[in-house]
Design an enzyme around this catalytic site. Structure first.
Site, PDB file in Angstrom:
ATOM      1  N   ASP A 179      -2.835  -0.329   6.300  1.00 56.58           N
ATOM      2  CA  ASP A 179      -3.707  -0.668   5.171  1.00 56.58           C
ATOM      3  C   ASP A 179      -3.225  -1.936   4.468  1.00 56.58           C
ATOM      4  OD1 ASP A 179      -4.966   1.628   5.888  1.00 56.58           O
ATOM      5  OD2 ASP A 179      -4.854   2.606   3.941  1.00 56.58           O
ATOM      6  N   ASP A 206       0.864  -1.185   0.000  1.00 54.48           N
ATOM      7  CA  ASP A 206       0.000   0.000   0.000  1.00 54.48           C
ATOM      8  C   ASP A 206       0.900   1.233   0.000  1.00 54.48           C
ATOM      9  OD1 ASP A 206      -2.892   1.083   0.390  1.00 54.48           O
ATOM     10  OD2 ASP A 206      -1.651   2.234   1.794  1.00 54.48           O
ATOM     11  N   GLU A 217       1.057   5.590   0.295  1.00 56.21           N
ATOM     12  CA  GLU A 217       0.451   6.899   0.543  1.00 56.21           C
ATOM     13  C   GLU A 217       1.210   7.895  -0.320  1.00 56.21           C
ATOM     14  OE1 GLU A 217      -2.249   7.072   2.147  1.00 56.21           O
ATOM     15  OE2 GLU A 217      -2.181   5.064   3.015  1.00 56.21           O
ATOM     16  N   HIS A 261      -5.639   4.709   6.362  1.00 51.95           N
ATOM     17  CA  HIS A 261      -4.898   5.536   5.399  1.00 51.95           C
ATOM     18  C   HIS A 261      -3.438   5.723   5.807  1.00 51.95           C
ATOM     19  CE1 HIS A 261      -8.314   6.407   2.863  1.00 51.95           C
ATOM     20  NE2 HIS A 261      -9.019   6.751   3.923  1.00 51.95           N
TER      21      HIS A 261
END
Length: 572
Positions: free
Chosen positions: A175, A29, A31, A170
């Site tokens: 995540d 994941d 960001e 998030h």
């Protein structure tokens, strides 16, 4: 490559037939500063490596995006500019992450978003994207769960519906952990319906057409050996030809989500049978593929449309020869060229360096009655058409071209380089660049033609290349064509195998042209195999020699010119 050589990232690819409990998944994941991988940057990477339902490793780091983080993004992720100020940049993080992923299947929720950023990062940093197999849990969830079970397919919603132990917030690692739980829950639902291997999983994704799924069994009879495969249609026509080091493994990939080409999916839908030819080693497979493409011209192979097309530059047979682009070569032809345009550019370069005529009319040896054209006024032609130049005076221009093509002299190339120097001294740099590129293209074509024709001139040679396991790949080559191929495995004396291959090799009749009738593509493939990979000469019926004054002597100039270090570097 030796038996213990380090495999490249691309070579360490999970087998599609591996049971799911033996597959290593890396659930990732990211960001970021926003949603565009072209304009935004990564701020955090989190990944969990799992196998057999167990976590075997984790990867987490903040990343300095080297740009501002929008307040709206800070509100969602909680990652501030102060948090990433001292974090490592992507150029140090991405190589470490790629190493963490080595040999694994990549999993992400909305995978195109995450893989898009990773691919873009590799492109910006000059890294090679390893093209791993990818599973998207959004797509998988749409395939497994109905709208009655979940109102949407967001990660937070699926985590709640499927009972994930970690709540997505998030942040990359949390995540990723939640996505692991979602993945395992989805895989549990697929088991009862027969999805038990990685191949089954990839075949269950939405990108696989029903026809692909139904025809997966066509590959079942193929062996795990190197060779050539042929997809055949309903009327026994050959639809597609390809090569593989593992026939069964490669062909089964046509029936999975890994096959993205719509044209190939269409071909698979038409296929009724898959034939194969087991080959001794990759050279034989590549040559057989070329021959099958030429024989069948399958409509789904892009390069089979004109498999034998080649263009050549020849001097015409007349009192005042001129340069002509033809399809049927003479023994002294220049080529092969992949396109007529490339051959025409070589003609332009040769005409620029000589006063060989450019007109196409036939000029008699005696009493020509033409009128000089503008090229005579420009001193580009001595007007043999008007009787202003005899055949004897014209001959040196023809000899200069014949010599540079045959590798007997490089006077034409030196003339072109002198003109390049003149343009550079006059600071006509754009003209110099065009002239340089034209000269570089001519040097390449001369060098290629001289090397291939030298190989095609040899009646027979036998070569051996190490197979990486203590044995040998063997090839008998006659006039540039592969006449026999075989192997001598470790512990097997190779010379008796060589004797048998020579005795049973295909009879090759010497044909016309510089390549003795061989296909340019085949001679090129054989030449590459003979001159790379530690290949050794075993026997040769006559010396394999290339011209001492050939264009190969201009390699140093060519490297410097193409790199732009100087437009007119001297030849060493």
């Amino acid at each position: 490559m030796t038996a213990h050589a380090q495999l490249s990232f691309d070579e360490i690819v999970p087998e599609v037939e591996v049971p799911l409990n033996e597959v290593t998944f890396v659930v990732v994941d990211l960001e970021t500063t926003g949603g565009s991988n072209a304009q935004d940057a990564v701020t955090e990477i989190g990944a969990v490596k799992v196998r057999g339902g167990e976590v075997v490793g984790e990867f987490q780091t903040l990343v300095d995006p080297e740009r501002d983080i929008p307040p709206s993004v800070v509100t969602i992720t909680g990652i501030t500019e102060a948090m990433v100020r001292d974090a490592p940049r992507l150029d140090s993080v991405l190589p470490a992450f790629l190493e963490f992923c080595r040999g694994s299947v990549l999993v992400a929720h909305n995978a195109p978003f995450d893989t898009g950023f990773l691919r873009a990062g590799c492109e910006r940093l000059g890294l090679r994207w390893p093209k791993p197999k990818v599973v998207c849990t959004v797509r998988l969830a749409r395939r497994v769960l109905t709208r009655d079970e979940t109102p949407n397919y967001r990660l937070g919603t699926l985590a709640g519906v499927l009972g994930a132990r970690t709540e997505p917030v998030h942040r990359a690692l949390d995540d990723a952990r939640a996505t692991v739980d979602v993945l395992h829950a989805l895989l549990e639902r697929l088991g009862p319906i027969g999805v038990r291997t990685l191949e089954d999983l990839l075949g269950h994704l939405p990108d696989v057409t029903p026809l692909q799924r139904r025809k997966r069994g066509l590959a079942d009879a193929l062996p795990n050996a190197s060779g050539v495969y042929l997809f055949r249609g309903p009327n026994e026509e050959v639809l597609y030809v390809g090569t593989a080091t593992d026939l069964r493994r490669r062909v089964r990939q046509y029936f999975t989500a890994g096959e993205k080409r719509s044209r190939i999916k269409e071909m698979v839908g038409l296929a009724e049978r898959i034939d194969h030819v087991v080959c001794a080693h990759p050279l034989e497979a590549e040559v057989r593929e070329l021959r099958l493409l030429a024989a069948h011209q399958p409509r789904y192979n892009r390069r089979s449309k004109f498999p034998q097309r080649a263009w050549w530059v020849v001097l015409t047979d007349e009192p005042f020869p001129r340069l002509s682009v033809v399809r049927t070569p003479r023994p002294t032809a220049l080529g092969p060229f992949a396109s007529r345009r490339a051959a025409a550019e070589a003609v332009d370069a040769l005409q620029e360096a000589t006063k060989v005529r450019r007109c196409t009319e036939r000029i008699p040896a005696r009493d020509p009655r033409g009128r000089p054209c503008a090229l005579y006024e420009l001193q580009r032609c001595a007007a043999p058409c008007a009787g202003l130049q005899s055949a004897e005076d014209y001959a040196p221009e023809v000899i200069a071209i014949s010599d540079v093509v045959a590798g007997l002299g490089t006077g034409v190339l030196h003339r072109l380089r002198a003109e390049l120097e003149r343009l550079s001294r006059a600071q006509r740099f754009e003209d110099a660049a065009v002239h340089r590129d034209r000269l570089a293209a001519l040097v390449r074509s001369l060098d290629r033609g001289q090397r291939l024709s030298a190989l095609a001139a040899v009646p027979e040679l036998v070569a051996a290349r190490p197979d990486g396991r203590g044995g040998w790949h063997l090839a008998v080559v006659r006039h540039g064509r592969l006449a026999a191929a075989g192997t001598a495995r470790r512990g097997v004396p190779p010379m008796p195998v060589v004797d048998l291959l020579q005795a049973s090799a295909e009879t090759v009749t010497e044909g016309a042209g510089p390549l003795r009738g061989a296909s340019p593509d085949e001679v090129r493939v054989v030449h590459r195999w003979l001159t790379t990979g530690g290949t050794r000469m075993v026997r040769c019926s006559q010396p394999w020699v290339e011209p001492a004054r050939g264009a190969g002597a201009w390699h140093t100039w060519l490297e410097r010119a193409v790199s732009g270090r100087t437009p007119y570097a001297a030849v060493d």
